[in-house]
Write an enzyme that holds these catalytic residues in place. Structure first.
Site, short mmCIF file in Angstrom:
data_model
loop_
_atom_site.label_atom_id
_atom_site.label_comp_id
_atom_site.label_asym_id
_atom_site.label_seq_id
_atom_site.Cartn_x
_atom_site.Cartn_y
_atom_site.Cartn_z
N CYS A 89 32.67 18.34 75.13
CA CYS A 89 34.06 19.11 75.67
C CYS A 89 33.18 20.35 76.41
O CYS A 89 32.57 20.91 75.85
CB CYS A 89 35.01 19.75 75.12
SG CYS A 89 35.74 18.36 73.80
N TRP A 135 35.23 15.22 75.44
CA TRP A 135 34.45 14.16 74.51
C TRP A 135 35.46 13.90 73.49
O TRP A 135 35.59 14.60 72.43
CB TRP A 135 33.03 14.44 74.06
CG TRP A 135 32.21 13.33 73.54
CD1 TRP A 135 31.70 12.28 74.10
CD2 TRP A 135 32.42 13.19 71.88
NE1 TRP A 135 31.06 11.66 72.98
CE2 TRP A 135 31.36 12.16 71.75
CE3 TRP A 135 32.75 13.83 70.75
CZ2 TRP A 135 31.11 11.35 70.63
CZ3 TRP A 135 32.46 13.56 69.66
CH2 TRP A 135 31.54 12.17 69.42
N ASN A 159 37.32 23.34 72.71
CA ASN A 159 36.19 22.62 72.54
C ASN A 159 36.05 22.63 70.99
O ASN A 159 36.08 23.85 70.29
CB ASN A 159 34.78 23.07 73.33
CG ASN A 159 33.60 22.68 72.75
OD1 ASN A 159 33.43 21.28 72.12
ND2 ASN A 159 32.46 23.33 72.86
N GLY A 160 35.72 21.66 70.06
CA GLY A 160 35.48 21.95 68.54
C GLY A 160 36.54 20.95 67.77
O GLY A 160 37.19 20.00 68.46
N GLU A 212 10.90 7.85 69.72
CA GLU A 212 11.65 8.62 70.86
C GLU A 212 11.83 7.41 71.92
O GLU A 212 12.72 7.41 72.46
CB GLU A 212 10.66 9.75 71.40
CG GLU A 212 11.12 10.47 72.63
CD GLU A 212 12.59 10.79 72.74
OE1 GLU A 212 13.12 10.62 71.69
OE2 GLU A 212 13.09 11.15 73.72
N LYS A 217 15.59 6.17 73.31
CA LYS A 217 15.89 6.37 74.75
C LYS A 217 16.45 5.02 75.45
O LYS A 217 17.51 4.94 76.03
CB LYS A 217 14.67 6.67 75.65
CG LYS A 217 14.20 8.08 75.70
CD LYS A 217 14.84 8.87 76.37
CE LYS A 217 15.74 9.84 75.71
NZ LYS A 217 15.28 10.91 74.68
N GLU A 267 19.96 4.37 73.88
CA GLU A 267 21.37 5.21 74.68
C GLU A 267 21.20 5.02 75.73
O GLU A 267 22.38 5.06 76.41
CB GLU A 267 20.92 6.64 74.30
CG GLU A 267 19.75 7.35 74.86
CD GLU A 267 19.63 8.79 74.40
OE1 GLU A 267 20.39 9.51 74.44
OE2 GLU A 267 18.54 9.42 74.44
N HIS A 323 5.07 -4.73 56.14
CA HIS A 323 6.21 -4.22 54.89
C HIS A 323 7.56 -4.91 55.16
O HIS A 323 8.45 -4.79 54.47
CB HIS A 323 6.08 -2.81 54.53
CG HIS A 323 5.03 -2.26 54.12
ND1 HIS A 323 4.32 -2.84 52.83
CD2 HIS A 323 3.96 -1.50 54.35
CE1 HIS A 323 3.07 -2.41 52.78
NE2 HIS A 323 2.80 -1.46 53.98
N LYS A 359 26.39 15.39 75.74
CA LYS A 359 25.01 15.98 75.67
C LYS A 359 24.87 16.92 74.40
O LYS A 359 23.98 17.08 73.92
CB LYS A 359 24.82 16.70 77.00
CG LYS A 359 23.23 17.54 76.98
CD LYS A 359 22.52 16.97 78.20
CE LYS A 359 21.23 17.47 77.94
NZ LYS A 359 19.99 16.58 77.44
C1 F6R Z 1 18.77 11.93 72.95
C2 F6R Z 1 19.29 13.29 72.76
C3 F6R Z 1 19.73 13.56 71.52
C4 F6R Z 1 19.53 15.19 71.31
C5 F6R Z 1 20.28 15.48 70.08
C6 F6R Z 1 20.03 17.07 69.74
O1 F6R Z 1 18.14 11.71 74.29
O2 F6R Z 1 19.51 14.12 73.74
O3 F6R Z 1 19.26 12.83 70.73
O4 F6R Z 1 18.27 15.23 71.02
O5 F6R Z 1 21.68 15.27 70.20
O6 F6R Z 1 20.34 17.71 70.71
P1 F6R Z 1 19.83 19.23 70.79
O7 F6R Z 1 18.33 19.31 71.11
O8 F6R Z 1 20.76 19.96 71.78
O9 F6R Z 1 20.18 20.17 69.41
#
Ligand code: F6R
Length: 616
Positions: free
Chosen positions: A2, A75, A101-102, A485, A489, A492, A508, A611
């Site tokens: 949010c 969100w 937000n929250g 990683e 990517k 997501e 395994h 994000k």
């Molecule tokens: C994946 C991504 C998330 C963040 C995670 C932690 O591309 O961006 O997995 O890495 O939500 O976020 P931060 O770094 O803001 O604590």
């Protein structure tokens, strides 16, 4: 999660608020809404869908002119993403509007209480109780909306940033925060409130970071901060160190592509001034904790998602240079375990946003247990660095695409700087080796620049993989976090099944997944890495190839052995093994981005995500 914006000043509030929401849309994008006060009345527009849907509504049904307003991009947590659940929420007489937000944890009990008083609810959200509480408190405050907000905030449990407007007071926006972010933008004859400075950076770079349990009354020419009891309180002032252009697409089609391209600069900025011209490390941010660092006997890396992968790279680095036991913990799990922490435990909390609730709560728990907490963070004015004993900021600049790219590379670099500094303080590593690693770090921006040459080859490979049902990623040593990683990517962004494995684990169990045509992405350690690691992964590649897998090999340019086992080859520049994640991740970011684009997905705003994950 949010995004919220508030404005009071001389401009048309709506355009300031909508522009701010556009910059905060990365925080949530399932509905959006705005409210303004004009001619003694509150006007609200809100709609499910991305900000564009709200803008259509505003075109069809314009709001009156006003110089005070609030806006929200959501969100969803409580209640589906519908028009009625979108914020702002108003009280029964449409006198007070609120955005949030929250999560209000005790919303159900408050709702019952209000229902018993005959209050009528029009949404399924936890937030709506706040609008009704404010409306109940307001009449007895002699028109003091800030006092009504304080009284309301004292009744709430959970995490909240709240902004409110009253039809009766066209000159003020009030805000309150607990466990969720809220920053004030300080302008000339105008002031701003937002979840993130990005919302007001085109108007002012002067900001205040509100502390825990603080309330703010914002007028065009004054900012009054108090605690929830009304006592004057201080908010920390700071100047934002990037400008509005940094949060624009700058000619790229996607924020993600721009952010991938910015990585050499982001890494260079993160290193700048931290390695002196004499090759010495100078991390002034750690001066205040250097005596405690000398006695660190355990390191716990805490993070979520991509940042967790940066922590995993840190563990290999720590084992090599610092030599004390270390663990990497998912913040969401750590918090609810009874992990033994002591005064000599160093907790390294890694977070791009500085607001991830799981990490923030884990940090609080670590502090309460007496551990030394150092955070690695990209966002000024955020909670996690504020609650840490010291903070090392990554200088990636604003990362707008939901999938983390440049933040990851800079997190890895910052973790390495921190660990080298600890190794120096503790005298735990050989001087020559330390010097050579510092030199290799200083050379990294140029290597990341060369790694951008993988963009085209990675795009070509992506075209070959469009039809794949599942993609597996394998690596050993620091190649393992890179594999994780890469897989994250792809999940997501391209919504494809993908998994990262430690290559040694294949036999395994996971090797059963290999059937003809399954793409397996392999991160091959650079030439010059210990032979056991290289040889073993090369035989792992041969094993999957023998079972029909299509191998996508990420290897150092000139690595002929790796070329032999590659169906598709992507060459990355040569670095020491411990730094390879910084270059090897780049083509994996591109691969995921391209596959998502080929499938027609919204790369910058993938479905179901936000994000900044400010709920647990
Ligand atoms: C994946 C991504 C998330 C963040 C995670 C932690 O591309 O961006 O997995 O890495 O939500 O976020 P931060 O770094 O803001 O604590």
């Amino acid at each position: 999660m949010c995004g919220i914006v508030g404005y009071v000043g001389a401009k048309q509030a709506l355009s300031v608020v909508v522009e701010g929401l556009r910059r905060l849309e990365y925080r949530g994008y399932d509905s959006a809404g705005v409210a303004v006060v004009a001619d003694g009345a509150l006007s609200v527009r809100k709609r499910a869908g991305k900000l564009g849907s709200l803008e259509e509504l505003l075109g069809a049904d314009p709001l009156p002119d006003s110089t005070v307003g609030i806006g929200h991009t959501r969100w969803a947590t409580h209640g589906a993403p519908t028009d009625s659940n979108a914020h702002p929420h108003v009280d029964e007489h449409a006198q007070i509007a609120v955005i949030h937000n929250g999560i209000i944890e005790n919303h159900a009990a408050i709702r019952q209480r209000l229902l018993a008083k005959g209050v009528h609810f029009s949404s399924e959200t936890d937030t709506e109780v706040v609008a009704h509480l404010l409306a109940h408190e307001y009449p007895s405050t002699q028109g003091d909306l800030a006092e009504a907000m304080r009284r309301t905030a004292r009744q709430l449990d959970g995490a909240f940033t709240l902004l409110a407007l009253s039809a009766a007071d066209p000159d003020v926006v009030v805000g309150a925060r607990r466990n969720s972010p809220l920053v004030v933008g300080c302008g000339l004859g105008e002031n701003f409130l937002a979840s993130d400075v990005a919302a007001f950076i085109s108007h002012t770079r002067e900001a205040l970071e509100l502390g825990q349990d603080q309330c703010v009354e914002l007028r065009a020419d004054s900012i009054t901060v108090t605690d929830f009891d009304g006592n004057p309180a201080r908010a920390r002032a700071f100047t934002v160190d990037w400008d509005a252009e940094a949060a624009e697409k700058g000619g790229y089609d996607l924020f993600m592509l721009k952010e991938i391209a910015e990585q050499p600069r982001a890494v260079a900025d993160t290193l700048a001034e931290r390695i002196g011209s004499n090759g010495q490390l100078q991390l002034r941010e750690l001066d205040s904790v250097s005596s405690r660092l000398a006695s660190v006997d355990q390191i716990v890396f805490l993070a979520c998602g991509t940042a967790y992968h940066a922590g995993l790279v840190g563990k290999y680095f720590s084992d090599h240079f610092v030599g004390v036991p270390s663990v990497v913990e998912l913040a969401s799990e750590f918090r609810y375990r009874e992990a033994p922490l002591g005064d000599n435990t160093l907790v390294v909390a890694i977070s791009q946003s500085g607001e991830t609730m799981d990490t923030a709560m884990a940090v609080r728990h670590a502090k309460e247990s007496g551990a030394l907490v150092i955070s690695i963070c990209n966002t000024q004015g955020s909670s996690i660095p504020r609650e840490s004993d010291a903070a090392l900021y990554t200088r990636a600049g604003p990362e707008i695409a939901v999938a983390s790219t440049k933040a990851f590379l800079t997190q890895v670099v910052a973790v390495q700087l921190l660990l080298l500094q600890i190794a120096i303080i503790k005298g735990s590593s050989d001087d020559l080796e330390l010097k050579s690693m510092i030199k290799a770090l200083a050379d990294l921006p140029a290597q990341v620049d060369l790694a951008l040459d993988t963009v085209e080859p990675a795009r070509q490979v992506a075209r070959e993989l469009v039809g794949a049902k599942s993609v597996l990623y394998i690596g050993r040593h620091v190649g393992f976090p890179v594999a994780l990683e890469g897989a994250l990517k792809l999940k997501e962004l391209a919504y494809m099944h993908a998994e990262g494995f430690a290559a040694g684990e294949l036999k395994h169990g996971p090797i059963a997944l290999i059937e003809p045509g399954v793409p397996v992405v392999v991160i091959v350690p650079p030439m010059g890495s210990p032979m056991q690691i290289r040889e073993k992964i090369l035989s792992n590649v041969a094993e999957v190839q023998a079972r029909g897998a299509k191998t996508v090999v990420i290897a150092t340019a000139g690595d002929e052995e790796a070329e032999k086992v590659a169906d598709y080859l992507i060459r990355v520049p040569l670095t020491p093994l411990l730094l390879q994640p910084v270059v090897a991740t780049v083509p994996l970011q591109v691969l995921a981005c391209e596959l998502a684009t080929a499938k027609g997905h919204d790369v910058d705003q993938p479905r179901n995500l936000a994000k900044s994950v400010t709920v647990e």
